[in-house]
Design an enzyme around this catalytic site. Structure first.
Site, mmCIF file in Angstrom:
data_model
loop_
_atom_site.group_PDB
_atom_site.id
_atom_site.type_symbol
_atom_site.label_atom_id
_atom_site.label_comp_id
_atom_site.label_asym_id
_atom_site.label_seq_id
_atom_site.Cartn_x
_atom_site.Cartn_y
_atom_site.Cartn_z
ATOM 1 N N ASN A 179 -11.130 -2.499 -5.059
ATOM 2 C CA ASN A 179 -10.394 -1.509 -5.870
ATOM 3 C C ASN A 179 -11.050 -1.273 -7.237
ATOM 4 O OD1 ASN A 179 -7.119 -2.557 -4.649
ATOM 5 N ND2 ASN A 179 -8.346 -0.811 -3.981
ATOM 6 N N ASP A 190 0.831 -1.214 0.000
ATOM 7 C CA ASP A 190 0.000 0.000 0.000
ATOM 8 C C ASP A 190 0.864 1.262 0.000
ATOM 9 O OD1 ASP A 190 -2.412 1.356 -0.013
ATOM 10 O OD2 ASP A 190 -2.575 1.399 2.178
HETATM 11 C C1 IPE Z 1 -5.456 -2.665 -0.117
HETATM 12 O O1 IPE Z 1 -5.115 -1.325 -0.307
HETATM 13 C C2 IPE Z 1 -5.324 -3.395 -1.382
HETATM 14 C C3 IPE Z 1 -3.994 -3.416 -1.973
HETATM 15 C C4 IPE Z 1 -2.882 -2.992 -1.460
HETATM 16 C C5 IPE Z 1 -3.957 -3.995 -3.253
HETATM 17 P P1 IPE Z 1 -6.230 -0.187 -0.331
HETATM 18 O O2 IPE Z 1 -5.486 1.092 -0.422
HETATM 19 O O3 IPE Z 1 -7.238 -0.450 -1.379
HETATM 20 O O4 IPE Z 1 -6.914 -0.365 1.083
HETATM 21 P P2 IPE Z 1 -7.868 0.615 1.899
HETATM 22 O O5 IPE Z 1 -8.997 0.966 1.004
HETATM 23 O O6 IPE Z 1 -7.040 1.821 2.252
HETATM 24 O O7 IPE Z 1 -8.254 -0.158 3.102
HETATM 25 C C1 IPE Z 2 -1.787 0.218 -3.281
HETATM 26 O O1 IPE Z 2 -1.536 1.576 -3.310
HETATM 27 C C2 IPE Z 2 -2.056 -0.357 -4.654
HETATM 28 C C3 IPE Z 2 -3.464 -0.632 -4.922
HETATM 29 C C4 IPE Z 2 -4.432 -0.604 -4.063
HETATM 30 C C5 IPE Z 2 -3.808 -0.986 -6.271
HETATM 31 P P1 IPE Z 2 -2.704 2.637 -3.277
HETATM 32 O O2 IPE Z 2 -3.106 2.918 -4.685
HETATM 33 O O3 IPE Z 2 -3.789 2.225 -2.381
HETATM 34 O O4 IPE Z 2 -1.946 3.891 -2.687
HETATM 35 P P2 IPE Z 2 -2.510 4.912 -1.600
HETATM 36 O O5 IPE Z 2 -2.894 4.112 -0.410
HETATM 37 O O6 IPE Z 2 -3.669 5.618 -2.210
HETATM 38 O O7 IPE Z 2 -1.351 5.804 -1.327
HETATM 39 MG MG MG Z 3 -4.119 2.451 -0.387
#
Ligand code: IPE
Ligand code: IPE
Ligand code: MG
Length: 252
Positions: free
Chosen positions: A67, A19
Site C-alpha cells: 500500500n 477492504d
Molecule cells: C489489502 O487490501 C490490504 C488491506 C486491507 C490493508 P488492498 O486493497 O491493498 O488489496 P489488493 O491490492 O486489492 O489485493
Molecule cells: C482497504 O480499503 C484499506 C487499505 C488498503 C488501506 P481500500 O483502500 O483498499 O478500498 P478499495 O478496495 O479501494 O475500495
Molecule cells: Mg482494496
C-alpha cells in the site's frame, strides 16, 4: 441473527482484511480518504463487538507494505488518521490490549511513537488482544524469519535438522498469538493479498461483498455463524472428527 450464534464456539482468533474503504467513499461521491475515516470508525465498533462476544484475538490488516505504492496523498492521509484516530477509551472500557505486527520501522516516526505508546498504555489489559497489521507483508515476514534462522545456523546456535514448523512460527511477528480460526475479507475480492500466509494454513475463510465501513455487527454474526456451520477436519475424516467430539462429551 444473534440467537443463531453458539456462544460456546466463538472463534478464539478472528483475522480481518478490512477492504473496500475507497469504493465505499467513491460510491458517495467522496474522496477515498473519507472511506478510511469511516473504516477506522467501524474498526472501533467491531472491536467492541468482538470483545463482548469473548473473542480473544482480533488481528486486522490496516495497511500492507504494497500500500506504500498508493498515491502519496492517500498514504499521508491514512497515516494522519492513525495518528488522530484511536480513542484510548475503547481499550480502557473493554479491557482490550493493543498490539502491532509488521515492519513498523517503515512507518513515519510520529506514527511509530503513537502506536508504541498505545501498546504501553494498554499492556495491563487481559481481555481481548487487538492487533493492527501495519505495514504488513506475509512474504516479507517469512523472508525475515528465514534470515533469522539462517543466522542462528551460521553462528552455530542451531542445527539445520532442528528446524521445525515451530521454529518458523516462533520467529514470526505474530509469534505470541495462536493462528487465526476465522479469516474474514470484506469488499468483494476473493484473495488474501499477502496476509498471514503461514498463519492461515488451516483457518476458515469467509468473503463478503459488503465494504468494510458497512461491515456491521449483523455481518460479523453472519461470518461467525458460517464458521460455526463448518467442520474443521485438519486432514482427518468426518467420522474421525465426530468420534472425537463424542468422546469429549463422554469425558465431561
Ligand atoms: C489489502 O487490501 C490490504 C488491506 C486491507 C490493508 P488492498 O486493497 O491493498 O488489496 P489488493 O491490492 O486489492 O489485493
Ligand atoms: C482497504 O480499503 C484499506 C487499505 C488498503 C488501506 P481500500 O483502500 O483498499 O478500498 P478499495 O478496495 O479501494 O475500495
Ligand atoms: Mg482494496
Amino acid at each position: 441473527m444473534k440467537e443463531l450464534l453458539d456462544m460456546n464456539r466463538i472463534p478464539q482468533h478472528i483475522a480481518i482484511i478490512m477492504d473496500g474503504n475507497g469504493r465505499w467513499a467513491m460510491d458517495r461521491g467522496l474522496d477515498r480518504t473519507f472511506g478510511h475515516k469511516a473504516g477506522l470508525d467501524n474498526l472501533e465498533q467491531v472491536t467492541t463487538v468482538c470483545s463482548n462476544l469473548g473473542v480473544k484475538y482480533l488481528t486486522v490488516y490496516a495497511f500492507s507494505i504494497e500500500n506504500f505504492n498508493r498515491p502519496a496523498y492517500e498514504v499521508e492521509a491514512l497515516m494522519g488518521l492513525v495518528l488522530s484516530f484511536f480513542k484510548m477509551q475503547l481499550f480502557h472500557n473493554n479491557n482490550v490490549s493493543f498490539h502491532v505486527v509488521g515492519d513498523v520501522e517503515r512507518l513515519p516516526q510520529s506514527v511509530q511513537d503513537k502506536l508504541r505508546s498505545m501498546v504501553e498504555e494498554t499492556a495491563m489489559y487481559d481481555g481481548m488482544a487487538m492487533t493492527i497489521a501495519m505495514p504488513y507483508s506475509s512474504k516479507q515476514e517469512l523472508v525475515n524469519v528465514s534470515k533469522t534462522i539462517a543466522r542462528k545456523v551460521q553462528n552455530g546456535e542451531m542445527n539445520i535438522d532442528d528446524i521445525t514448523e515451530d521454529t518458523i512460527s516462533e520467529n514470526l511477528w505474530t509469534n505470541w498469538m495462536p493462528d487465526p480460526d476465522l479469516l474474514i475479507r470484506t469488499g468483494g475480492e476473493v484473495r488474501i493479498s499477502n496476509y498471514l500466509l503461514w498463519q492461515c494454513a488451516y483457518s476458515e475463510f469467509y468473503f463478503c461483498d459488503c465494504y468494510w465501513p458497512d461491515f456491521s455487527e449483523e455481518e460479523l454474526h453472519k461470518a461467525i455463524i458460517s464458521y460455526q456451520n463448518r467442520q474443521r477436519r485438519f486432514g482427518k475424516t468426518e467420522a474421525q472428527i465426530e468420534a472425537e467430539a463424542e468422546e469429549e462429551v463422554n469425558n465431561k
